[in-house]
Write a protein that holds these residues in place. Structure first.
Motif, PDB file in Angstrom:
ATOM      1  N   ILE A 111      -4.451   0.869  -2.540  1.00  0.00           N
ATOM      2  CA  ILE A 111      -5.263  -0.333  -2.341  1.00  0.00           C
ATOM      3  C   ILE A 111      -4.795  -1.450  -3.262  1.00  0.00           C
ATOM      4  O   ILE A 111      -4.644  -2.606  -2.840  1.00  0.00           O
ATOM      5  CB  ILE A 111      -6.762  -0.016  -2.555  1.00  0.00           C
ATOM      6  CG1 ILE A 111      -7.264   0.908  -1.439  1.00  0.00           C
ATOM      7  CG2 ILE A 111      -7.592  -1.305  -2.619  1.00  0.00           C
ATOM      8  CD1 ILE A 111      -8.626   1.513  -1.702  1.00  0.00           C
ATOM      9  N   THR A 112      -4.524  -1.111  -4.513  1.00  0.00           N
ATOM     10  CA  THR A 112      -4.049  -2.106  -5.482  1.00  0.00           C
ATOM     11  C   THR A 112      -2.698  -2.675  -5.063  1.00  0.00           C
ATOM     12  O   THR A 112      -2.490  -3.894  -5.104  1.00  0.00           O
ATOM     13  CB  THR A 112      -3.945  -1.482  -6.891  1.00  0.00           C
ATOM     14  OG1 THR A 112      -5.230  -0.968  -7.267  1.00  0.00           O
ATOM     15  CG2 THR A 112      -3.476  -2.498  -7.918  1.00  0.00           C
TER      16      THR A 112
ATOM     17  N   ALA B 207       0.832  -1.204   0.000  1.00  0.00           N
ATOM     18  CA  ALA B 207       0.000   0.000   0.000  1.00  0.00           C
ATOM     19  C   ALA B 207       0.871   1.261   0.000  1.00  0.00           C
ATOM     20  O   ALA B 207       0.604   2.205  -0.751  1.00  0.00           O
ATOM     21  CB  ALA B 207      -0.929   0.000   1.206  1.00  0.00           C
TER      22      ALA B 207
ATOM     23  N   LEU C 203      -5.070   6.821  -3.731  1.00  0.00           N
ATOM     24  CA  LEU C 203      -5.786   5.875  -2.878  1.00  0.00           C
ATOM     25  C   LEU C 203      -6.021   4.545  -3.600  1.00  0.00           C
ATOM     26  O   LEU C 203      -5.800   3.475  -3.035  1.00  0.00           O
ATOM     27  CB  LEU C 203      -7.112   6.472  -2.410  1.00  0.00           C
ATOM     28  CG  LEU C 203      -7.940   5.596  -1.476  1.00  0.00           C
ATOM     29  CD1 LEU C 203      -7.161   5.268  -0.206  1.00  0.00           C
ATOM     30  CD2 LEU C 203      -9.246   6.273  -1.146  1.00  0.00           C
ATOM     31  N   VAL C 204      -6.453   4.620  -4.842  1.00  0.00           N
ATOM     32  CA  VAL C 204      -6.694   3.399  -5.625  1.00  0.00           C
ATOM     33  C   VAL C 204      -5.395   2.616  -5.796  1.00  0.00           C
ATOM     34  O   VAL C 204      -5.367   1.390  -5.644  1.00  0.00           O
ATOM     35  CB  VAL C 204      -7.315   3.745  -7.001  1.00  0.00           C
ATOM     36  CG1 VAL C 204      -7.316   2.541  -7.928  1.00  0.00           C
ATOM     37  CG2 VAL C 204      -8.727   4.273  -6.826  1.00  0.00           C
TER      38      VAL C 204
ATOM     39  N   GLY D 132      -1.400  -2.823  -2.053  1.00  0.00           N
ATOM     40  CA  GLY D 132      -1.592  -3.667  -0.878  1.00  0.00           C
ATOM     41  C   GLY D 132      -2.196  -5.015  -1.234  1.00  0.00           C
ATOM     42  O   GLY D 132      -1.768  -6.053  -0.714  1.00  0.00           O
ATOM     43  N   ALA D 133      -3.173  -5.009  -2.123  1.00  0.00           N
ATOM     44  CA  ALA D 133      -3.827  -6.258  -2.525  1.00  0.00           C
ATOM     45  C   ALA D 133      -2.863  -7.170  -3.281  1.00  0.00           C
ATOM     46  O   ALA D 133      -2.805  -8.380  -3.022  1.00  0.00           O
ATOM     47  CB  ALA D 133      -5.047  -5.951  -3.383  1.00  0.00           C
TER      48      ALA D 133
END
Length: 148
Positions: free
Chosen positions: A130-131, A108, A126-127, A133-134
């Motif tokens: 999240i990407t 992240a 932010l996107v 981190g995923a």
């Protein structure tokens, strides 16, 4: 009836380069930068080679553009790897444990830093966080064989 067998192993050549910066954090970060940066350079080289073959000609300017692309991709990929590995190592040292949560936070942070450096806007940062981190979490789970 006579039969024959073939036995052997196939392995890829291995090249290890050790750079001692005097600090484990710096050692890991520089190692990741160099190794993954080389992947970015190779990717760019393959793409530019394909373009030259497809076009059927090679000029001095296309060679210069290819070299610029290789440097840019190498630095980009290497920076992403260095940020990720350095962040994950730092989090591991702070938390005192090695698990998927370190990978998630490091992914992240890496996604957010790279996105912010690219000036893509707050929503995109932010996107990308999240990407990142995923992807890092999924990679950690797969690498650690949690699903086997």
């Amino acid at each position: 009836m006579p039969s024959s067998t073939f036995s052997g192993t196939v392995s890829s050549p291995k090249l290890s380069v050790a750079i001692d910066m005097g600090n484990p954090f710096l050692n890991l970060t520089v190692d990741a930068f160099l190794k993954i940066g080389a992947v970015g350079v190779t990717k760019s080289l393959a793409e530019d080679t394909f373009k030259a073959i497809d076009k059927g000609s090679l000029s001095k300017s296309s060679m210069e553009d290819a070299l610029k692309n290789m440097c840019k991709e190498g630095v980009y990929w290497g920076s992403a790897a260095g940020i990720y590995v350095g962040t994950e190592y730092g989090i591991e040292r702070i938390r005192g444990t090695r698990d998927w949560k370190n990978a998630m936070v490091a992914g992240a942070v890496t996604g957010a830093v790279i996105s912010a450096a690219s000036n893509k806007g707050k929503d995109k940062v932010l996107v990308d966080a999240i990407t990142g981190g995923a992807l890092a979490t999924a990679s950690k789970f797969l690498n650690d064989h949690y699903f086997y």
